[in-house]
Design a protein around this motif. Structure first.
Motif, PDB file in Angstrom:
ATOM      1  N   GLY A  54      42.269  10.714  12.513  1.00  0.00           N
ATOM      2  CA  GLY A  54      41.661   9.712  11.663  1.00  0.00           C
ATOM      3  C   GLY A  54      40.302   9.214  12.062  1.00  0.00           C
ATOM      4  N   HIS A  55      39.540   9.977  12.829  1.00  0.00           N
ATOM      5  CA  HIS A  55      38.216   9.476  13.181  1.00  0.00           C
ATOM      6  C   HIS A  55      37.224  10.606  13.381  1.00  0.00           C
ATOM      7  CE1 HIS A  55      35.206   6.707  14.744  1.00  0.00           C
ATOM      8  NE2 HIS A  55      34.929   7.620  15.672  1.00  0.00           N
ATOM      9  N   LEU A  56      36.089  10.470  12.713  1.00  0.00           N
ATOM     10  CA  LEU A  56      34.910  11.300  12.968  1.00  0.00           C
ATOM     11  C   LEU A  56      33.729  10.343  13.076  1.00  0.00           C
ATOM     12  CD1 LEU A  56      35.292  14.245  10.407  1.00  0.00           C
ATOM     13  CD2 LEU A  56      35.395  14.436  12.899  1.00  0.00           C
ATOM     14  N   ASP A  57      32.947  10.488  14.082  1.00  0.00           N
ATOM     15  CA  ASP A  57      31.774   9.631  14.209  1.00  0.00           C
ATOM     16  C   ASP A  57      30.905   9.750  12.960  1.00  0.00           C
ATOM     17  OD1 ASP A  57      32.491   8.778  16.727  1.00  0.00           O
ATOM     18  OD2 ASP A  57      31.233  10.236  17.786  1.00  0.00           O
ATOM     19  N   GLY A  58      30.614   8.610  12.360  1.00  0.00           N
ATOM     20  CA  GLY A  58      29.744   8.594  11.196  1.00  0.00           C
ATOM     21  C   GLY A  58      30.424   8.839   9.872  1.00  0.00           C
ATOM     22  N   ASP A  59      31.767   9.047   9.865  1.00  0.00           N
ATOM     23  CA  ASP A  59      32.431   9.222   8.577  1.00  0.00           C
ATOM     24  C   ASP A  59      32.470   7.889   7.830  1.00  0.00           C
ATOM     25  OD1 ASP A  59      34.545   7.761   9.667  1.00  0.00           O
ATOM     26  OD2 ASP A  59      35.931   9.445   9.764  1.00  0.00           O
ATOM     27  N   SER A  60      32.997   7.902   6.620  1.00  0.00           N
ATOM     28  CA  SER A  60      32.891   6.714   5.764  1.00  0.00           C
ATOM     29  C   SER A  60      33.585   5.495   6.356  1.00  0.00           C
ATOM     30  CB  SER A  60      33.442   7.017   4.367  1.00  0.00           C
ATOM     31  OG  SER A  60      32.587   7.883   3.669  1.00  0.00           O
ATOM     32  N   ILE A  61      34.794   5.683   6.886  1.00  0.00           N
ATOM     33  CA  ILE A  61      35.490   4.548   7.481  1.00  0.00           C
ATOM     34  C   ILE A  61      34.755   4.054   8.713  1.00  0.00           C
ATOM     35  CG2 ILE A  61      37.579   3.894   8.745  1.00  0.00           C
ATOM     36  CD1 ILE A  61      38.006   3.764   5.774  1.00  0.00           C
ATOM     37  N   ASP A  62      34.289   4.958   9.541  1.00  0.00           N
ATOM     38  CA  ASP A  62      33.518   4.565  10.725  1.00  0.00           C
ATOM     39  C   ASP A  62      32.287   3.761  10.311  1.00  0.00           C
ATOM     40  OD1 ASP A  62      32.679   4.493  13.438  1.00  0.00           O
ATOM     41  OD2 ASP A  62      31.386   6.218  13.100  1.00  0.00           O
ATOM     42  N   ARG A  63      31.577   4.270   9.339  1.00  0.00           N
ATOM     43  CA  ARG A  63      30.298   3.687   8.936  1.00  0.00           C
ATOM     44  C   ARG A  63      30.452   2.334   8.237  1.00  0.00           C
ATOM     45  NH1 ARG A  63      25.623   7.388   6.198  1.00  0.00           N
ATOM     46  NH2 ARG A  63      24.137   5.768   5.626  1.00  0.00           N
ATOM     47  N   HIS A  64      31.447   2.229   7.359  1.00  0.00           N
ATOM     48  CA  HIS A  64      31.533   1.039   6.509  1.00  0.00           C
ATOM     49  C   HIS A  64      32.644   0.061   6.886  1.00  0.00           C
ATOM     50  CE1 HIS A  64      28.501   2.683   3.862  1.00  0.00           C
ATOM     51  NE2 HIS A  64      29.165   3.832   3.839  1.00  0.00           N
ATOM     52  N   ALA A  65      33.560   0.477   7.743  1.00  0.00           N
ATOM     53  CA  ALA A  65      34.646  -0.417   8.152  1.00  0.00           C
ATOM     54  C   ALA A  65      34.615  -0.690   9.650  1.00  0.00           C
ATOM     55  CB  ALA A  65      35.995   0.176   7.742  1.00  0.00           C
ATOM     56  N   LEU A  66      34.761   0.344  10.460  1.00  0.00           N
ATOM     57  CA  LEU A  66      34.892   0.130  11.903  1.00  0.00           C
ATOM     58  C   LEU A  66      33.682  -0.564  12.498  1.00  0.00           C
ATOM     59  CD1 LEU A  66      36.489   3.546  12.963  1.00  0.00           C
ATOM     60  CD2 LEU A  66      37.649   1.372  12.497  1.00  0.00           C
ATOM     61  N   ARG A  67      32.503  -0.163  12.116  1.00  0.00           N
ATOM     62  CA  ARG A  67      31.288  -0.741  12.698  1.00  0.00           C
ATOM     63  C   ARG A  67      31.063  -2.190  12.275  1.00  0.00           C
ATOM     64  NH1 ARG A  67      26.933   4.288  12.009  1.00  0.00           N
ATOM     65  NH2 ARG A  67      28.260   5.897  12.978  1.00  0.00           N
ATOM     66  N   HIS A  68      31.797  -2.626  11.240  1.00  0.00           N
ATOM     67  CA  HIS A  68      31.646  -3.995  10.745  1.00  0.00           C
ATOM     68  C   HIS A  68      32.893  -4.844  10.995  1.00  0.00           C
ATOM     69  CE1 HIS A  68      27.935  -2.913   8.512  1.00  0.00           C
ATOM     70  NE2 HIS A  68      28.537  -1.756   8.349  1.00  0.00           N
ATOM     71  N   GLY A  69      33.890  -4.274  11.630  1.00  0.00           N
ATOM     72  CA  GLY A  69      35.121  -5.010  11.888  1.00  0.00           C
ATOM     73  C   GLY A  69      35.956  -5.262  10.648  1.00  0.00           C
ATOM     74  N   ARG A  70      35.793  -4.452   9.609  1.00  0.00           N
ATOM     75  CA  ARG A  70      36.531  -4.658   8.362  1.00  0.00           C
ATOM     76  C   ARG A  70      37.899  -3.993   8.432  1.00  0.00           C
ATOM     77  NH1 ARG A  70      31.071  -2.932   5.482  1.00  0.00           N
ATOM     78  NH2 ARG A  70      30.164  -5.004   5.113  1.00  0.00           N
ATOM     79  N   LEU A  71      38.905  -4.678   7.928  1.00  0.00           N
ATOM     80  CA  LEU A  71      40.212  -4.060   7.767  1.00  0.00           C
ATOM     81  C   LEU A  71      40.071  -2.795   6.937  1.00  0.00           C
ATOM     82  CD1 LEU A  71      42.506  -7.125   6.997  1.00  0.00           C
ATOM     83  CD2 LEU A  71      42.553  -5.734   9.071  1.00  0.00           C
ATOM     84  N   ASN A  72      40.867  -1.782   7.261  1.00  0.00           N
ATOM     85  CA  ASN A  72      40.720  -0.514   6.549  1.00  0.00           C
ATOM     86  C   ASN A  72      41.995   0.304   6.631  1.00  0.00           C
ATOM     87  OD1 ASN A  72      40.347   1.755   8.833  1.00  0.00           O
ATOM     88  ND2 ASN A  72      39.380  -0.166   9.502  1.00  0.00           N
TER      89      ASN A  72
END
Length: 261
Positions: free
Chosen positions: A204-222
């Motif tokens: 479930g993780h690739l550096d720079g993928d959509s969840i990484d870019r828009h959720a993980l880096r901002h602390g957003r639930l996902n």
């Protein structure tokens, strides 16, 4: 709202949820090799070109959650929006044993054009939607093929992918695995025992993928849910499976919020 790179459905919906569909369609813009990648229709209609059935599920979930939906309007074979900008698989030349003729000789200029006209506008629009309120929850909708060439058949009806932030994914997986309605659905529609994949069929993780870019880096639930695409090929199936996961999604959010409090 439509744009050559994306479509937004329900932009004025006020739910905390934001539903994304990175691989919504198999469209090749006319300015890319005259609108073709040199593949037969049979290949463009399968999972190498887009996530079969995911767009319909994403739309239904958006309706049920009162959430905006953003969907790409270009095939992942043109450029993959669920990859980081420096990912070597951003522009695929070979996928699941199939050579992509229109990408075989694509170079840096082709990649740059596709990024500027498709990839970057899609992500800019996604980030604008995500930033519309402080407590946005990103729900990414994908699908996977039942079997890659030369590989065993995949047993899961659904997969939940996650990285280091498991606040939403952990209770979601638990809720899906214990839902009697989903158990019945798997038995009646697929003649199978219910199988929910945790970080299956992919990690479930690739550096720079959509969840990484828009959720993980901002602390957003996902959460990212993958449906096996033979289960969501028709509108009726998409409605059924979108509705089936709704209780587990709502319960997972409650659990995540309670834990935070």
């Amino acid at each position: 709202m439509t744009h050559p790179a994306y479509e937004i459905i329900g932009a004025d919906r006020r739910s905390r949820w934001l539903v994304t569909c990175d691989h919504a369609c198999n469209h090749v813009p006319p300015w890319v090799n005259g609108g073709t990648l040199g593949l037969p229709d049979a290949d463009m209609d399968r999972h190498i070109a887009y996530d079969v059935g995911a767009y319909g599920v994403a739309r239904r979930l958006g309706e049920q959650l009162g959430a905006p939906v953003i969907a790409s309007r270009f095939s992942r074979l043109v450029i993959d929006p669920n990859r980081g900008e420096d990912d070597p698989t951003l522009l695929m030349k070979l996928y699941d044993g199939t050579v992509i003729p229109g990408n075989r000789h694509a170079g840096a200029a082709d990649l740059g054009l596709r990024m500027d006209r498709l990839y970057r506008p899609y992500h800019a629009a996604l980030e604008t939607l995500a930033a519309r309120q402080a407590d946005t929850i990103i729900l990414a909708v994908h699908s996977f093929t039942p079997q890659l060439r030369g590989r065993p058949r995949r047993p899961w009806q659904l997969g939940v992918l996650y990285s280091y932030d498991q606040r939403l994914s952990d209770p979601l997986i638990a809720g899906l695995q214990s839902d009697p309605a989903l158990l019945t659905l798997a038995e009646t529609t697929a003649n199978e025992r219910l199988a929910i994949g945790a970080n299956e069929p992919y990690l479930g993780h690739l550096d720079g993928d959509s969840i990484d870019r828009h959720a993980l880096r901002h602390g957003r639930l996902n959460a990212l849910i993958e449906w096996r695409n033979d289960l969501i090929g028709t509108p009726d199936q998409q409605i059924t499976w979108a509705h089936a996961v709704l209780p587990a999604l709502q319960a997972a959010l409650h659990a995540a919020d309670s834990h935070k409090g």
